[in-house]
Design a protein around this motif. Structure first.
Motif, short mmCIF file in Angstrom:
data_model
loop_
_atom_site.label_atom_id
_atom_site.label_comp_id
_atom_site.label_asym_id
_atom_site.label_seq_id
_atom_site.Cartn_x
_atom_site.Cartn_y
_atom_site.Cartn_z
N GLY A 49 51.71 -64.71 -8.65
CA GLY A 49 51.91 -63.19 -8.53
C GLY A 49 51.63 -62.37 -7.36
N THR A 50 51.89 -61.18 -7.47
CA THR A 50 51.92 -60.45 -6.11
C THR A 50 50.45 -59.54 -6.34
OG1 THR A 50 53.24 -58.72 -7.27
CG2 THR A 50 54.46 -60.41 -6.11
N GLY A 70 54.27 -66.76 -4.75
CA GLY A 70 54.26 -67.11 -6.30
C GLY A 70 54.12 -66.67 -7.37
N GLY A 71 54.26 -66.61 -8.44
CA GLY A 71 54.20 -66.29 -9.80
C GLY A 71 53.92 -65.06 -10.43
N PRO A 72 53.98 -65.28 -11.86
CA PRO A 72 53.60 -63.96 -12.89
C PRO A 72 51.99 -63.44 -12.75
CG PRO A 72 53.54 -66.15 -14.09
CD PRO A 72 53.87 -66.55 -12.68
N VAL A 73 51.28 -64.25 -12.37
CA VAL A 73 49.58 -63.41 -12.36
C VAL A 73 49.25 -63.74 -11.09
CG1 VAL A 73 49.10 -63.94 -14.66
CG2 VAL A 73 48.76 -65.68 -12.90
N VAL A 108 58.53 -66.23 -1.87
CA VAL A 108 59.39 -67.07 -2.77
C VAL A 108 58.24 -67.37 -3.80
CG1 VAL A 108 60.50 -69.20 -2.92
CG2 VAL A 108 60.79 -67.79 -0.84
N PRO A 109 58.76 -67.13 -5.24
CA PRO A 109 57.76 -67.62 -6.24
C PRO A 109 57.57 -69.20 -6.48
CG PRO A 109 60.03 -66.56 -7.12
CD PRO A 109 59.97 -66.57 -5.45
N ILE A 110 56.58 -69.55 -6.69
CA ILE A 110 56.39 -70.81 -6.82
C ILE A 110 55.81 -70.92 -8.43
CG2 ILE A 110 55.19 -72.95 -6.55
CD1 ILE A 110 57.15 -72.02 -4.35
N HIS A 111 56.54 -71.26 -9.39
CA HIS A 111 56.32 -71.17 -10.92
C HIS A 111 55.88 -72.49 -11.20
CE1 HIS A 111 57.44 -66.93 -11.11
NE2 HIS A 111 58.77 -67.43 -10.65
#
Length: 259
Positions: A49-50, A70-73, A108-111
């Motif tokens: 997340g951001t 990275g990611g959604p949260v 860069v997102p790391i999921h």
């Protein structure tokens, strides 16, 4: 969306002189010569997340260093050097080159990877060592290694899982909350072929322990046939043992009746 320009320090006379000297020293270098130089620009990874901020509003100094995040949260920023990642991981080398979005983006997102797992992954890229604290952490790092196609790290994690399980006594195997059957599933899912075969043999060698666990039924028909074929103790051994114990009881009874 507005953005404040980064402050650029003025050049001193010494800076100007040093830069001029550097340029004159290397002015005859070709593109091939510069291709052998590693430029260690630093890149922070933000996992999950951001934190509600846009990429252009990051307050971390990014003037000379692209960021990877990275990611959604909401999560944490993990600093890393892009040159090291490119040199040690072919997937990241491809990700940071060409016309991919990651090559131009500062974030860069790391999921699908926890911060602890990705830190361990970065530690391997920097130090070439991997020391998972448990079976589950070793499997998590293995999944991350398979995601980024770092084969040697994946193999090290397979060895760690085997070593941890082998070191567990039978009583601990019987009472542990770790599901070896699910480890088998994950090994197959993430192309850890050597670990998959080893776990099948491990289950077979400890058949009396694992056959009484509820998740034993999760084995496929083919896997169950292999385990039954390799199991120890085997059916033949158990039958012979049962027959031996029966005869021994009969001999004892006969001796008692004679007395």
């Amino acid at each position: 969306m507005s953005r404040r320009a980064a402050k650029k320090p003025l050049l001193s006379k010494k800076n100007i002189k040093d830069r001029l000297t550097f340029c004159r020293k290397y002015r005859d270098w070709t593109a091939e010569d510069w291709g052998k130089v590693i430029f260690s620009d630093e890149a922070p990874f933000r996992l999950f997340g951001t934190s509600g901020q846009m990429i252009g509003e990051e307050k971390v100094s990014t003037t000379m260093s692209p960021k990877v995040s990275g990611g959604p949260v909401s999560g944490s920023v993990l600093p890393a050097h892009r040159a090291v990642l490119v040199a040690r991981c072919d997937v990241m080398a491809a990700m940071f080159s060409g016309k991919y979005a990651e090559a131009r983006s500062r974030v860069v997102p790391i999921h699908g990877v926890s911060s602890d797992t990705f830190l361990a992954f970065l530690e391997y890229l920097y130090t070439d060592t991997c020391c998972p604290a448990s079976v589950l952490q070793a499997m998590a790092i293995l999944v991350c290694a398979e995601m980024y196609q770092v084969k040697r790290l994946q193999h090290l994690c397979e060895v760690c899982v085997c070593a941890y399980l082998q070191s567990m006594p039978s009583r601990e195997l019987a009472s542990t909350s770790i599901s070896v059957i699910r480890l088998l599933r994950r090994a197959k899912c993430h192309n850890a072929d050597q670990l998959y075969v080893w776990l099948l043999h491990f289950i077979a060698n400890n058949y009396l322990i694992f056959s009484h666990k509820p998740d034993f039924l999760e084995l496929s028909e083919e896997e169950r046939e292999q385990v039954e074929h390799l199991r120890w103790p085997s059916r033949g051994y158990l039958q012979e043992l049962s027959e031996y114990q029966r005869r021994r009881r009969q001999v004892r009874k006969s001796r008692c009746s004679i007395m």
